[in-house]
Write a protein that holds these residues in place. Sequence first.
Motif, PDB file in Angstrom:
ATOM      1  N   VAL A  42      -7.586 104.700  31.061  1.00  0.00           N
ATOM      2  CA  VAL A  42      -6.354 105.326  31.548  1.00  0.00           C
ATOM      3  C   VAL A  42      -5.964 106.524  30.700  1.00  0.00           C
ATOM      4  CG1 VAL A  42      -3.887 104.975  31.946  1.00  0.00           C
ATOM      5  CG2 VAL A  42      -5.520 103.186  32.579  1.00  0.00           C
ATOM      6  N   GLU A  43      -6.084 106.389  29.374  1.00  0.00           N
ATOM      7  CA  GLU A  43      -5.631 107.445  28.469  1.00  0.00           C
ATOM      8  C   GLU A  43      -6.597 108.616  28.406  1.00  0.00           C
ATOM      9  OE1 GLU A  43      -4.428 108.064  23.746  1.00  0.00           O
ATOM     10  OE2 GLU A  43      -4.917 106.077  24.524  1.00  0.00           O
ATOM     11  N   LEU A  45     -10.529 108.658  29.946  1.00  0.00           N
ATOM     12  CA  LEU A  45     -11.617 108.917  30.890  1.00  0.00           C
ATOM     13  C   LEU A  45     -11.126 109.351  32.268  1.00  0.00           C
ATOM     14  CD1 LEU A  45     -14.138 106.092  29.930  1.00  0.00           C
ATOM     15  CD2 LEU A  45     -13.904 108.420  29.022  1.00  0.00           C
ATOM     16  N   ILE A  46     -10.111 108.715  32.792  1.00  0.00           N
ATOM     17  CA  ILE A  46      -9.629 109.109  34.124  1.00  0.00           C
ATOM     18  C   ILE A  46      -9.056 110.524  34.108  1.00  0.00           C
ATOM     19  CG2 ILE A  46      -7.937 108.591  35.923  1.00  0.00           C
ATOM     20  CD1 ILE A  46      -8.431 105.606  35.357  1.00  0.00           C
ATOM     21  N   PRO A  47      -8.177 110.882  33.150  1.00  0.00           N
ATOM     22  CA  PRO A  47      -7.728 112.282  33.100  1.00  0.00           C
ATOM     23  C   PRO A  47      -8.857 113.264  32.826  1.00  0.00           C
ATOM     24  CG  PRO A  47      -6.277 110.865  31.798  1.00  0.00           C
ATOM     25  CD  PRO A  47      -7.459 110.036  32.181  1.00  0.00           C
ATOM     26  N   TRP A  48      -9.800 112.868  31.962  1.00  0.00           N
ATOM     27  CA  TRP A  48     -10.910 113.765  31.634  1.00  0.00           C
ATOM     28  C   TRP A  48     -11.802 114.051  32.832  1.00  0.00           C
ATOM     29  CZ3 TRP A  48     -13.000 111.713  26.258  1.00  0.00           C
ATOM     30  CH2 TRP A  48     -12.050 112.012  25.256  1.00  0.00           C
ATOM     31  N   SER A  49     -11.850 113.148  33.783  1.00  0.00           N
ATOM     32  CA  SER A  49     -12.729 113.336  34.948  1.00  0.00           C
ATOM     33  C   SER A  49     -12.328 114.547  35.778  1.00  0.00           C
ATOM     34  CB  SER A  49     -12.746 112.078  35.811  1.00  0.00           C
ATOM     35  OG  SER A  49     -11.474 111.871  36.416  1.00  0.00           O
ATOM     36  N   ARG A  50     -11.134 115.076  35.541  1.00  0.00           N
ATOM     37  CA  ARG A  50     -10.656 116.227  36.308  1.00  0.00           C
ATOM     38  C   ARG A  50     -10.823 117.547  35.549  1.00  0.00           C
ATOM     39  NH1 ARG A  50      -6.771 112.074  37.430  1.00  0.00           N
ATOM     40  NH2 ARG A  50      -5.434 112.763  35.711  1.00  0.00           N
ATOM     41  N   LEU A  51     -11.374 117.498  34.360  1.00  0.00           N
ATOM     42  CA  LEU A  51     -11.468 118.682  33.512  1.00  0.00           C
ATOM     43  C   LEU A  51     -12.735 119.480  33.781  1.00  0.00           C
ATOM     44  CD1 LEU A  51     -10.365 117.190  30.058  1.00  0.00           C
ATOM     45  CD2 LEU A  51      -8.943 118.317  31.788  1.00  0.00           C
ATOM     46  N   THR A  52     -12.683 120.767  33.439  1.00  0.00           N
ATOM     47  CA  THR A  52     -13.895 121.581  33.409  1.00  0.00           C
ATOM     48  C   THR A  52     -14.679 121.242  32.144  1.00  0.00           C
ATOM     49  OG1 THR A  52     -12.887 123.384  32.158  1.00  0.00           O
ATOM     50  CG2 THR A  52     -12.701 123.461  34.581  1.00  0.00           C
ATOM     51  N   GLU A  59     -11.155 118.612  24.380  1.00  0.00           N
ATOM     52  CA  GLU A  59     -10.513 117.304  24.210  1.00  0.00           C
ATOM     53  C   GLU A  59     -11.325 116.409  23.273  1.00  0.00           C
ATOM     54  OE1 GLU A  59      -7.611 116.382  25.167  1.00  0.00           O
ATOM     55  OE2 GLU A  59      -7.109 118.095  26.443  1.00  0.00           O
ATOM     56  N   ILE A  60     -12.645 116.454  23.385  1.00  0.00           N
ATOM     57  CA  ILE A  60     -13.479 115.597  22.555  1.00  0.00           C
ATOM     58  C   ILE A  60     -13.510 116.099  21.111  1.00  0.00           C
ATOM     59  CG2 ILE A  60     -15.846 114.781  22.181  1.00  0.00           C
ATOM     60  CD1 ILE A  60     -16.109 114.836  25.295  1.00  0.00           C
ATOM     61  N   LEU A  61     -13.711 117.402  20.914  1.00  0.00           N
ATOM     62  CA  LEU A  61     -13.738 117.927  19.548  1.00  0.00           C
ATOM     63  C   LEU A  61     -12.390 117.773  18.853  1.00  0.00           C
ATOM     64  CD1 LEU A  61     -15.932 121.151  19.758  1.00  0.00           C
ATOM     65  CD2 LEU A  61     -16.574 118.820  19.095  1.00  0.00           C
ATOM     66  N   ARG A  62     -11.299 117.820  19.617  1.00  0.00           N
ATOM     67  CA  ARG A  62      -9.979 117.640  19.016  1.00  0.00           C
ATOM     68  C   ARG A  62      -9.862 116.281  18.335  1.00  0.00           C
ATOM     69  NH1 ARG A  62      -6.907 121.371  17.350  1.00  0.00           N
ATOM     70  NH2 ARG A  62      -8.053 120.370  15.661  1.00  0.00           N
ATOM     71  N   LEU A  63     -10.581 115.280  18.837  1.00  0.00           N
ATOM     72  CA  LEU A  63     -10.559 113.955  18.233  1.00  0.00           C
ATOM     73  C   LEU A  63     -11.224 113.936  16.861  1.00  0.00           C
ATOM     74  CD1 LEU A  63     -11.614 111.799  21.329  1.00  0.00           C
ATOM     75  CD2 LEU A  63      -9.290 112.120  20.443  1.00  0.00           C
ATOM     76  N   PHE A  64     -12.090 114.920  16.606  1.00  0.00           N
ATOM     77  CA  PHE A  64     -12.902 114.888  15.390  1.00  0.00           C
ATOM     78  C   PHE A  64     -12.575 115.995  14.385  1.00  0.00           C
ATOM     79  CE2 PHE A  64     -15.365 112.615  18.562  1.00  0.00           C
ATOM     80  CZ  PHE A  64     -15.782 111.504  17.846  1.00  0.00           C
ATOM     81  N   THR A 258     -14.747 103.713  39.100  1.00  0.00           N
ATOM     82  CA  THR A 258     -13.580 104.100  38.301  1.00  0.00           C
ATOM     83  C   THR A 258     -14.036 104.366  36.872  1.00  0.00           C
ATOM     84  OG1 THR A 258     -12.112 102.721  39.637  1.00  0.00           O
ATOM     85  CG2 THR A 258     -11.311 103.392  37.464  1.00  0.00           C
ATOM     86  N   PRO A 259     -13.762 105.537  36.316  1.00  0.00           N
ATOM     87  CA  PRO A 259     -14.213 105.828  34.957  1.00  0.00           C
ATOM     88  C   PRO A 259     -13.764 104.758  33.964  1.00  0.00           C
ATOM     89  CG  PRO A 259     -13.384 107.824  35.985  1.00  0.00           C
ATOM     90  CD  PRO A 259     -13.061 106.691  36.923  1.00  0.00           C
ATOM     91  N   GLY A 260     -14.711 104.276  33.179  1.00  0.00           N
ATOM     92  CA  GLY A 260     -14.415 103.246  32.190  1.00  0.00           C
ATOM     93  C   GLY A 260     -14.699 101.837  32.662  1.00  0.00           C
ATOM     94  N   ASP A 261     -15.090 101.658  33.917  1.00  0.00           N
ATOM     95  CA  ASP A 261     -15.397 100.327  34.449  1.00  0.00           C
ATOM     96  C   ASP A 261     -16.604  99.751  33.713  1.00  0.00           C
ATOM     97  OD1 ASP A 261     -16.066  98.061  35.857  1.00  0.00           O
ATOM     98  OD2 ASP A 261     -15.943  98.997  37.835  1.00  0.00           O
ATOM     99  N   GLU A 262     -16.369  98.726  32.891  1.00  0.00           N
ATOM    100  CA  GLU A 262     -17.430  98.142  32.064  1.00  0.00           C
ATOM    101  C   GLU A 262     -18.428  97.322  32.884  1.00  0.00           C
ATOM    102  OE1 GLU A 262     -18.415  98.215  28.930  1.00  0.00           O
ATOM    103  OE2 GLU A 262     -16.958  99.712  28.296  1.00  0.00           O
ATOM    104  N   ASN A 263     -18.103  97.041  34.129  1.00  0.00           N
ATOM    105  CA  ASN A 263     -19.004  96.229  34.950  1.00  0.00           C
ATOM    106  C   ASN A 263     -20.199  97.014  35.453  1.00  0.00           C
ATOM    107  OD1 ASN A 263     -17.458  93.792  34.864  1.00  0.00           O
ATOM    108  ND2 ASN A 263     -15.987  94.758  36.268  1.00  0.00           N
ATOM    109  N   ILE A 264     -20.106  98.345  35.430  1.00  0.00           N
ATOM    110  CA  ILE A 264     -21.222  99.185  35.890  1.00  0.00           C
ATOM    111  C   ILE A 264     -21.558 100.187  34.797  1.00  0.00           C
ATOM    112  CG2 ILE A 264     -22.076 100.732  37.679  1.00  0.00           C
ATOM    113  CD1 ILE A 264     -20.012  99.574  39.574  1.00  0.00           C
ATOM    114  N   LYS A 265     -22.695  99.983  34.173  1.00  0.00           N
ATOM    115  CA  LYS A 265     -23.145 100.882  33.127  1.00  0.00           C
ATOM    116  C   LYS A 265     -24.202 101.835  33.699  1.00  0.00           C
ATOM    117  CE  LYS A 265     -22.381  97.549  29.381  1.00  0.00           C
ATOM    118  NZ  LYS A 265     -20.993  97.912  29.269  1.00  0.00           N
TER     119      LYS A 265
END
Length: 507
Positions: A42-43, A45-52, A59-64, A258-265
């Motif tokens: 929710v925090e 993967l779902i929002p990130w799916s709409r990004l260029t 967003e990813i580098l900001r974490l590091f 759904t992004p993040g669904d652990e049932n489908i890898k």
Amino acid sequence: MRYRSTRGDGSEDYSFEQALFSGYAPDGGLFVPASLPQLAAVEHLIPWSRLTFPELCYEILRLFISQNEISNIDLREICYKSLSAEDFDDDNIVPIKKMGSVFVAELFHGPTFCFKDLGMRPVINLLSHFAKIRNQATTLLVATTGDTGPAAVRAVGDASNPLLTILVHYPHGQISEFQRKSLTTVDSKCVRIVSFEGGGDDMDSPIKQTLLNCNDSDGADKKRSFCGVNSYNIGRPLVQMVHFIWIYLRVAKKLGITPGDENIKIDVVLPTGAMGNMTGGYMAKQMGIPIGRLCAGVNINDITKRVIETGLFQKKKIQKTLSDAINIEVPYNFERILFYLTNGNASLVKQWMETMEQTQMLRLNPSWHHKLQADFQSARITDDETCRALRQTLETYHYVVDPHTAVAIAAADRLGYSVFDERSENENPVVVLATASPCKFQEAVTAALGPDGWKQYRQTSFPSRAQQTLEMRENEPHHFCWIEGATLSEVQSDWRKKMLDIVDKHF
């Protein structure tokens, strides 16, 4: 975010800038983030799916990277400059295509037609940013088996920073004509090229010794800083996480997951050399991206397959292949794989890597070997099998691939993903990473498809920018000869002196 060594006890940590500029950690290990953030559906993967792609990179580098080191404005500018649609021949940066039951992620739409552009351009621009802040000359030392060097040279040129220079070394006669011309046609005072006689790994030791001896913890009091940008540099796997997360999100959308669904890898098959790309994928998995198995397609230089299959990590002499960019004696990023495999047991990793350095061999005990096999698979592909996969891909899908992608396709088929029919033996969806354009590999494509097949490709699909590179005049590279009767160590010592002489005279 702070950084530590894969061999350290955790008592010493480093800033992102220190880790980026050091390349290797002072104790000879590799830098890794002190911790890996966990990604939530929710925090993140779902929002990130709409990004260029550039937005996702930010967003990813900001974490590091701490905002104390690089502001939001500067980091965003670096990401957009590095991954501009103007420099890539596909607006999506990494388009995803369907090939039968398999997805193909095309990572080769950048300026030098290979996946290294995706990791190298942000890393070079990050280095350029810090070099300006330091007001310090910075020389990049690079060893390449074909793709890293051109990507780094182009990125340094595009950065247009006089404080940033680069010296690239490639094994004489072991890269393609196009790869060589991508290096030797660059006319810049900031660039010098060296060919050397030996295996693709033989320049690694002189460069590592120079980085460890010439840099202190931050290099701030030195006239010149040296930095390596091969995939031992932490910047490379960090940025390469971006395309793994991008690929996951795009394939999930195509499958209605759904992004993040652990049932489908989603499993990933990729051509593998130094394991830098593999490390980016493994780090993404450790952060919570639902990646299943990471599958290494290797050629007859198969140390990665041997350690996954038998637990024995042993150096052997490199043999020439049609997929030279993944020729490797010892994939240095395996150290990072082991660090995450052992949940950050740096003491054990240090023991293992010191054993490897002293004996050229490491054997994992059964428990660690089984854990490795739970996350990784591999298949060894010969040149004949590479050519067969290249032909079959063209015949079945009217799609020409480069020899490294052909290795991955053949590996995927060998591992039961049934690339050429719909009867996959694996439950998980699979993505094959297409890491380079066939335009770079005339010899291999001709070996597989014949002269007429290459001619047809040249007439219908050869990129115009690639044609411009082939028509440019080459500059004569420096050349490091092998000393007759000398040991490898003696030769490497001589090469290191010559390397530093070039830096002193030309930069």
